[in-house]
Design an enzyme around this catalytic site. Structure first.
Site, PDB file in Angstrom:
ATOM      1  N   PHE A 243      67.047  68.030  24.033  1.00 14.36           N
ATOM      2  CA  PHE A 243      66.019  68.088  24.978  1.00 14.36           C
ATOM      3  C   PHE A 243      64.783  68.456  24.429  1.00 14.36           C
ATOM      4  O   PHE A 243      63.634  67.961  24.660  1.00 14.36           O
ATOM      5  CB  PHE A 243      66.423  69.351  25.943  1.00 14.36           C
ATOM      6  CG  PHE A 243      65.662  69.310  26.949  1.00 14.36           C
ATOM      7  CD1 PHE A 243      65.793  68.769  28.355  1.00 14.36           C
ATOM      8  CD2 PHE A 243      64.447  70.286  26.936  1.00 14.36           C
ATOM      9  CE1 PHE A 243      65.015  68.846  29.381  1.00 14.36           C
ATOM     10  CE2 PHE A 243      63.592  70.499  27.987  1.00 14.36           C
ATOM     11  CZ  PHE A 243      63.893  70.012  29.181  1.00 14.36           C
ATOM     12  N   CYS A 244      64.559  69.533  23.229  1.00 13.22           N
ATOM     13  CA  CYS A 244      63.465  69.997  22.838  1.00 13.22           C
ATOM     14  C   CYS A 244      62.801  69.013  21.813  1.00 13.22           C
ATOM     15  O   CYS A 244      61.648  69.017  21.545  1.00 13.22           O
ATOM     16  CB  CYS A 244      63.651  71.537  22.386  1.00 13.22           C
ATOM     17  SG  CYS A 244      64.034  72.656  23.480  1.00 13.22           S
ATOM     18  N   VAL A 245      63.852  68.272  21.076  1.00 16.15           N
ATOM     19  CA  VAL A 245      63.174  67.344  20.175  1.00 16.15           C
ATOM     20  C   VAL A 245      62.439  66.213  20.789  1.00 16.15           C
ATOM     21  O   VAL A 245      61.415  66.032  20.584  1.00 16.15           O
ATOM     22  CB  VAL A 245      64.536  66.629  19.462  1.00 16.15           C
ATOM     23  CG1 VAL A 245      64.166  65.515  18.857  1.00 16.15           C
ATOM     24  CG2 VAL A 245      65.072  67.686  18.616  1.00 16.15           C
TER      25      VAL A 245
END
Length: 331
Positions: free
Chosen positions: A85-87
């Site tokens: 998700f953060c990538v």
């Protein structure tokens, strides 16, 4: 209906009041989005929400250091922590800085052409010190050691519906849409009034006297306070295990949890297990893990317990990544 939220029902912006409404308003102004899943999922615990936002804003968004370099750090930490998700989010935000090739190179596991960016990425992904960095870079790394864990535990990996974030074109277009907001230079300290009345311990040596250091002290305190949801034996098991952690991913399977949980009373094991997963392997949190501890507990308690694990790991990572870092002014 498809949703990004696994276990928590967020406070919607139109219904937010008090501290939550203030955070949402600043998010909309400074990040350019009123609805950000990571912050929405923290909203049942207003102090955790505000402290997380303050830490991210004062390290990643504000200050003197290049936003591009700090986005490299955020993306590198997210890759190391296996947080898809953060990538996806920070690949898009790197596109927004205008360096499209850099964004896709880092996301694909490559090495940036620019030596400074390459050094930043190596530092962020190695989970160790060794780069010439300032408080903003340290703060960005620690912010995402916390945020990655909360996102992995409480959100799906879908930044966009139908996993559209996997498209390079979508990431590039999304970056262009956000470019004006991302390239603004924000003044430091604007988020600190949101946490001024919250408990906080001493500022860290690497950030003493800076807005990043003050935000870190607030986040550390808000996160660690979630340990009060556990009994003494469970809390001790979590603290001792994280203190002995080498910074690497635990072995596959659940055998690594057996020893830490062996001395914990049966009634406390589910909570200790969930906190340890949030700390050391948040991407392995399952419905069964949450259900075994949660019972009728509210969303706020789940956010706080996960925050306890995440903050414990963040503190441990602080000892690694600052061990040989040479701090400067971050510019």
């Amino acid at each position: 209906m498809e949703t990004q939220f696994r276990y928590v029902t967020p406070v919607p912006p139109h219904a937010a009041t008090g501290r939550v409404a203030q955070v949402y308003a600043q998010l909309a102004d400074d990040f350019g989005m009123a609805r950000m899943a990571v912050f929405l999922t923290l909203s049942p615990a207003p102090d955790v929400l505000a402290a997380t936002w303050a830490m991210l804003r004062e390290s990643l968004l504000a200050g003197k250091a290049s936003r591009t370099g700090k986005e490299v750090v955020a993306l590198g930490v997210s890759l190391a922590n296996r947080c898809p998700f953060c990538v996806a989010a920070h690949t898009t935000l790197l596109h927004a800085t205008g360096d499209h090739r850099l964004a896709e190179t880092v996301a694909a596991g490559g090495t940036p052409d620019d030596p400074e960016h390459a050094a930043m990425l190596a530092w962020a992904t190695s989970r160790r010190g060794g780069a010439q960095i300032g408080p903003e870079h340290i703060g960005t790394a620690l912010a995402f050691h916390f945020v990655n864990r909360m996102a992995s535990a409480l959100l799906t990996e879908n930044l966009l519906p139908a996993n559209l974030q996997k498209s390079r074109l979508v990431r590039s277009v999304g970056g262009r849409v956000m470019a004006r907001t991302v390239r603004r230079r924000l003044l430091s300290g604007a988020s600190l009034p949101l946490v001024a009345d919250l408990p906080a311990g001493p500022e860290p040596a690497w950030g003493a006297g800076t807005s990043v250091g003050a935000a870190y002290a607030a986040l550390r305190a808000a996160g660690i306070a979630g340990g009060e949801l556990l009994g003494d034996a469970a809390r001790a098991a979590v603290a001792d295990t994280v203190a002995a952690w080498d910074g690497e991913h635990p072995p596959m399977g659940g055998a690594w949890l057996d020893a830490p949980l062996a001395e914990v009373p049966a009634g406390e094991r589910a909570g200790a297990r969930l906190a340890l997963l949030a700390a050391l392997a948040p991407y392995r949190v399952t419905d069964a893990d949450v259900a075994a501890w949660r019972g009728s507990r509210p969303d706020e308690d789940l956010v706080r317990l996960c925050a306890y694990g995440a903050a414990s790991a963040m503190e441990r990572m602080e000892t690694f990544i600052t061990a040989s870092a040479l701090t400067g002014d971050g510019s």
